[in-house]
Motif scaffolding. Structure first.
Motif, PDB file in Angstrom:
ATOM      1  N   THR A  17       0.819  -1.217   0.000  1.00  0.00           N
ATOM      2  CA  THR A  17       0.000   0.000   0.000  1.00  0.00           C
ATOM      3  C   THR A  17       0.855   1.270   0.000  1.00  0.00           C
ATOM      4  O   THR A  17       0.384   2.334   0.398  1.00  0.00           O
ATOM      5  CB  THR A  17      -0.917   0.005   1.234  1.00  0.00           C
ATOM      6  N   GLU A  35       1.806   3.134  -2.298  1.00  0.00           N
ATOM      7  CA  GLU A  35       1.375   4.177  -3.223  1.00  0.00           C
ATOM      8  C   GLU A  35      -0.132   4.403  -3.161  1.00  0.00           C
ATOM      9  O   GLU A  35      -0.707   5.041  -4.045  1.00  0.00           O
ATOM     10  CB  GLU A  35       1.785   3.814  -4.653  1.00  0.00           C
ATOM     11  N   LEU A  36      -0.755   3.875  -2.119  1.00  0.00           N
ATOM     12  CA  LEU A  36      -2.210   3.991  -2.011  1.00  0.00           C
ATOM     13  C   LEU A  36      -2.661   5.439  -1.844  1.00  0.00           C
ATOM     14  O   LEU A  36      -3.660   5.863  -2.420  1.00  0.00           O
ATOM     15  CB  LEU A  36      -2.699   3.142  -0.826  1.00  0.00           C
ATOM     16  N   ASP A  40      -1.674   9.448  -2.184  1.00  0.00           N
ATOM     17  CA  ASP A  40      -0.704  10.375  -2.773  1.00  0.00           C
ATOM     18  C   ASP A  40      -0.426  11.537  -1.820  1.00  0.00           C
ATOM     19  O   ASP A  40      -0.970  11.604  -0.716  1.00  0.00           O
ATOM     20  CB  ASP A  40      -1.185  10.872  -4.135  1.00  0.00           C
ATOM     21  N   ASP A  54      -6.268   5.889  -3.894  1.00  0.00           N
ATOM     22  CA  ASP A  54      -6.497   5.181  -5.151  1.00  0.00           C
ATOM     23  C   ASP A  54      -6.241   3.697  -4.911  1.00  0.00           C
ATOM     24  O   ASP A  54      -5.102   3.247  -4.834  1.00  0.00           O
ATOM     25  CB  ASP A  54      -5.567   5.717  -6.241  1.00  0.00           C
ATOM     26  N   ASN A 103      -6.530   1.301  -6.834  1.00  0.00           N
ATOM     27  CA  ASN A 103      -5.873   0.629  -7.955  1.00  0.00           C
ATOM     28  C   ASN A 103      -4.352   0.589  -7.787  1.00  0.00           C
ATOM     29  O   ASN A 103      -3.667  -0.125  -8.518  1.00  0.00           O
ATOM     30  CB  ASN A 103      -6.217   1.334  -9.270  1.00  0.00           C
ATOM     31  N   LYS A 104      -3.844   1.379  -6.858  1.00  0.00           N
ATOM     32  CA  LYS A 104      -2.409   1.414  -6.593  1.00  0.00           C
ATOM     33  C   LYS A 104      -1.952   0.291  -5.661  1.00  0.00           C
ATOM     34  O   LYS A 104      -0.751   0.139  -5.411  1.00  0.00           O
ATOM     35  CB  LYS A 104      -2.013   2.761  -5.984  1.00  0.00           C
ATOM     36  N   SER A 158      -0.950  -3.337  -4.698  1.00  0.00           N
ATOM     37  CA  SER A 158      -0.409  -4.518  -5.379  1.00  0.00           C
ATOM     38  C   SER A 158      -0.060  -5.581  -4.346  1.00  0.00           C
ATOM     39  O   SER A 158      -0.114  -5.335  -3.144  1.00  0.00           O
ATOM     40  CB  SER A 158       0.827  -4.147  -6.209  1.00  0.00           C
ATOM     41  N   GLU A 205      12.327   1.929  -4.672  1.00  0.00           N
ATOM     42  CA  GLU A 205      11.281   1.585  -3.712  1.00  0.00           C
ATOM     43  C   GLU A 205      11.577   2.204  -2.353  1.00  0.00           C
ATOM     44  O   GLU A 205      10.674   2.608  -1.625  1.00  0.00           O
ATOM     45  CB  GLU A 205      11.157   0.061  -3.593  1.00  0.00           C
ATOM     46  N   LYS A 259      10.399   5.749  -2.013  1.00  0.00           N
ATOM     47  CA  LYS A 259       8.960   5.931  -1.877  1.00  0.00           C
ATOM     48  C   LYS A 259       8.511   5.985  -0.425  1.00  0.00           C
ATOM     49  O   LYS A 259       7.496   6.582  -0.103  1.00  0.00           O
ATOM     50  CB  LYS A 259       8.215   4.793  -2.589  1.00  0.00           C
TER      51      LYS A 259
END
Length: 366
Positions: free
Chosen positions: A123, A125-126, A128, A134, A136-137, A139, A218, A221
């Motif tokens: 999560t 990048e869940l 912003d 989002d 869809n971010k 994985s 990574e 991030k």
């Protein structure tokens, strides 16, 4: 609106938890004196049912793990498969091995071990920078440890002295975040005289090194997720110190139908631990195994191991131990085993069933 805010806060806490776990894992790798703990779990339900007290008596395809010298005992092609759930099914532990005799004096074996947690939510990048969510971010990724082994064994000097060596490559991954590569060697010896068996297994004899590589993309991030923390990459070298296992076993033929095998092993660590016998120079954890067999068809196992001095809340220590139980069935070259054991070997974790199957080529010829 309130419901959306609650979801946002919940997801934010989950992201923070993931980041904390990730960095605590990486920091734990920095020049550790122990690593690759998944290789201490063991393989084969029959051996786990014996509380891992098999260094002297192991003599089939699973000897590649317990004592490669025992591979000399195989007479035909052999294979082995094992599966076990770990942490109540959160993780999976699997093993597969193959062995073959080269001639009457030596044998060769290969195996793979995988310990992994799959389908972990990523999560990072869940949310912003503007606080937008989002889904869809999201994985999925896996955190998995692998060990690839190749072993060679043969008789040396005298016919009843066996020698074996195991080379292993260790691969560990945490999704796209980090990965490591390491290698090491194990050395084993067995000696048999009449109904007595003696074994010695030296693990990681050259000291096993693991070097981690961190994906800096990574890392960038999530490194600013906690202000002022985790701004620099941690050191990423692991060291696995040598360990020694010594075993003595005795087999008995009670009558034409019943047999009995007993073994006592001493697991020696060259560091101070909570083992029953421990000092600044090292520690010793004994394991006691007992196997009874009926006509070499059905086996019953009951054993004790993992003797530990456990600290209590009142600062006193209590001796704890781990009982293990197992049942095996062998027919025409196919052996099925089930063990009731705590494969983690720590704390008060619930016992679980470990299942394995061992087979040799002879069952295809009958």
């Amino acid at each position: 609106m309130i419901f959306a805010t609650e979801i946002f806060m919940l997801l934010k806490r989950k992201i923070l938890l993931f980041i904390l776990l990730f960095f605590s894992f990486l920091k734990a790798q920095s020049f550790r004196n122990c690593s690759n703990e998944f290789l201490n779990i063991g393989v084969d339900a029959a051996a786990l049912g014996m509380s891992k007290a098999v260094v002297a008596s192991t003599n089939n395809v699973n000897s590649i793990y317990w004592n490669p010298a025992g591979l000399v005992g195989i007479k035909d092609y052999q294979g082995s498969l094992m599966h076990a759930d770990y942490f109540a099914g959160i993780a999976n532990y699997n093993h597969a091995a193959f062995a073959m005799p080269i001639d009457k004096e030596c044998a060769l074996s290969i195996s793979i071990i995988r310990f992994g947690v799959d389908d972990i939510l990523n999560t990072t990048e869940l949310i912003d920078r503007e606080g937008n969510i989002d889904f869809n971010k999201i994985s999925l990724f896996s955190a998995a440890d692998y060990a690839f082994n190749i072993a060679y064994a043969r008789n040396i000097i005298l016919k009843n002295i066996k020698f074996g060596v195991n080379a292993k490559i260790v691969r560990r991954t945490i999704g796209d975040f980090a990965s490591s590569l390491g290698f090491g060697f194990d050395l084993g010896i067995q000696f048999e005289k009449n109904n007595w068996k003696f074994g010695l297994m030296a693990r990681d004899i050259t000291t096993t090194f693991n070097n981690w590589a961190i994906n800096t993309i990574e890392f960038d991030k999530i490194k600013n997720a906690i202000p002022g923390q985790n701004q620099e990459l941690p050191e990423t070298t692991e060291i696995t110190k040598p360990k020694l296992q010594i075993g003595i076993a005795r087999s008995f033929k009670v009558n034409p139908l019943f047999s009995l095998l007993t073994e006592i092993d001493l697991n020696i660590h060259f560091t101070e631990t909570n083992d029953i016998l421990s000092s600044e120079y090292g520690s010793i954890d004994p394991a006691i195994g007992l196997r009874s067999g009926y006509y070499d068809l059905v086996y019953l196992r009951a054993e004790l191991g993992n003797f530990q001095n456990t600290s209590q809340f009142d600062t006193t220590t209590t001796l704890t131990l781990q009982p293990n139980f197992g049942l095996g069935f062998n027919y025409k070259g196919i052996q099925i085993d089930d063990a009731l054991t705590n494969i983690g070997g720590v704390g008060n974790a619930l016992f679980s069933n470990v299942f394995s199957i061992t087979f040799d080529y002879t069952f295809l010829r009958t």
